[in-house]
Scaffold this motif. Structure first.
Motif: not given
Length: 296
Positions: A20-21, A25, A42, A44, A47-49, A51, A65, A67
């Motif tokens: 996610s980062g 990412r 990820g 969160d 943040r996953v969406e 990315a 994606a 979580v």
């Protein structure tokens, strides 16, 4: 109609944890740009969406994606089930998720969080997905470690830091565990079509360790940030190990800056690696998997 992907990774499915980062990412973006069907994980949802949207916007095509809090074994098992249901093939697994905490934290399973997230999570996820990976024509497991492995020591008498905790010591131990796990996995996969390698991404400018920073991270890192690698540069070795045709069949190696290097002397201790495997299997409640020709 699905977009037909082109590129050197077209038709190959890649799962990246901690995506996610940061490095994860950037790794996902890079491989999607090479035509891979990328699945990202990820903690969160937002943040996953985010990315996933970035990857699609960059022309990455199909992106899945997921979580999960990788420090929780229940979450890792749920993730594995969802991944196996959604992905008929997995050609590359990139164990990228990791963390570092200055003070001792305990996971949902009552384990020291650095060891749980950095080592036990990739150990468990890799084992749960391995049979699917063995079905592929060829597949690769890529684990992100750190040069901190050179300072690490596996303290079998206090793996969880219950008696004496140091954030740096816990991190160094977990990164050595990553390397030893990868070396042992390569030995157990010998003769198969799945390779296992591990890497040092370099010192990268990310939010790593920001949740509970130590003195070095609070005082020195702000001054060092201009000298650190960008996430894209930090992801370069992960992308290389996942995709390079010349690395087909290369296994059991430690890479830094795109080249195979010697890892620490301790990382080549096969008896300690086998012991770490057994202890890890006990800690995650994993019996001898059907794929493992070297149980126990």
């Amino acid at each position: 109609m699905k977009q037909l992907q082109k590129g050197p990774m077209a038709g190959r499915t890649v799962l990246v944890t901690g995506a996610s980062g940061g490095i994860g990412r950037a790794t996902a973006v890079g491989l999607a740009g090479m035509g891979a069907h990328v699945a990202i994980v990820g903690r969160d949802p937002g943040r996953v969406e985010g990315a996933a949207r970035e990857i699609r916007a960059a022309g990455g095509g199909e992106v899945d994606a997921f979580v999960a809090d990788m420090s929780s074994q229940t979450e890792v098992r749920r993730l594995a089930g969802e991944v196996l249901a959604a992905l008929p093939r997995i050609e590359v697994l990139i164990n990228n998720a990791g963390g570092c905490w200055d003070t001792r934290h305990v996971s949902a399973d009552g384990l020291e969080r650095t060891f749980a997230l950095n080592h036990l999570a990739p150990f468990l996820l890799t084992n749960l997905l391995m049979e699917r990976m063995l079905e592929a024509d060829k597949a690769r497991v890529v684990t992100v470690a750190s040069n901190a492995q050179a300072l690490g020591r596996i303290d079998f008498g206090d793996l969880q830091g219950e008696h004496a905790y140091s954030g740096a010591r816990a991190y160094n131990q977990s990164k050595l565990a990553n390397v030893m796990f990868s070396h042992e996995l390569a030995r157990r996969l010998a003769g198969s079509r799945v390779t296992a390698n591990v890497l040092h991404p370099g010192v990268v400018n990310t939010r790593f360790g920001a949740e509970d920073p130590g003195t070095i991270q609070r005082v020195l890192v702000p001054f060092l940030r201009p000298l650190m690698k960008s996430p894209a540069r930090g992801a370069a070795t992960s992308v290389l190990l996942a995709s390079a045709p010349e690395l087909e069949g290369v296994t059991g190696c430690y890479f830094a800056n795109g080249k195979a290097r010697k890892s620490s002397t301790r990382s080549y201790d096969e008896a300690a690696a086998a012991r770490l495997w057994r202890v890890s299997a006990d800690l995650v409640g994993l019996g001898a998997p059907a794929w493992d020709a070297k149980p126990g």
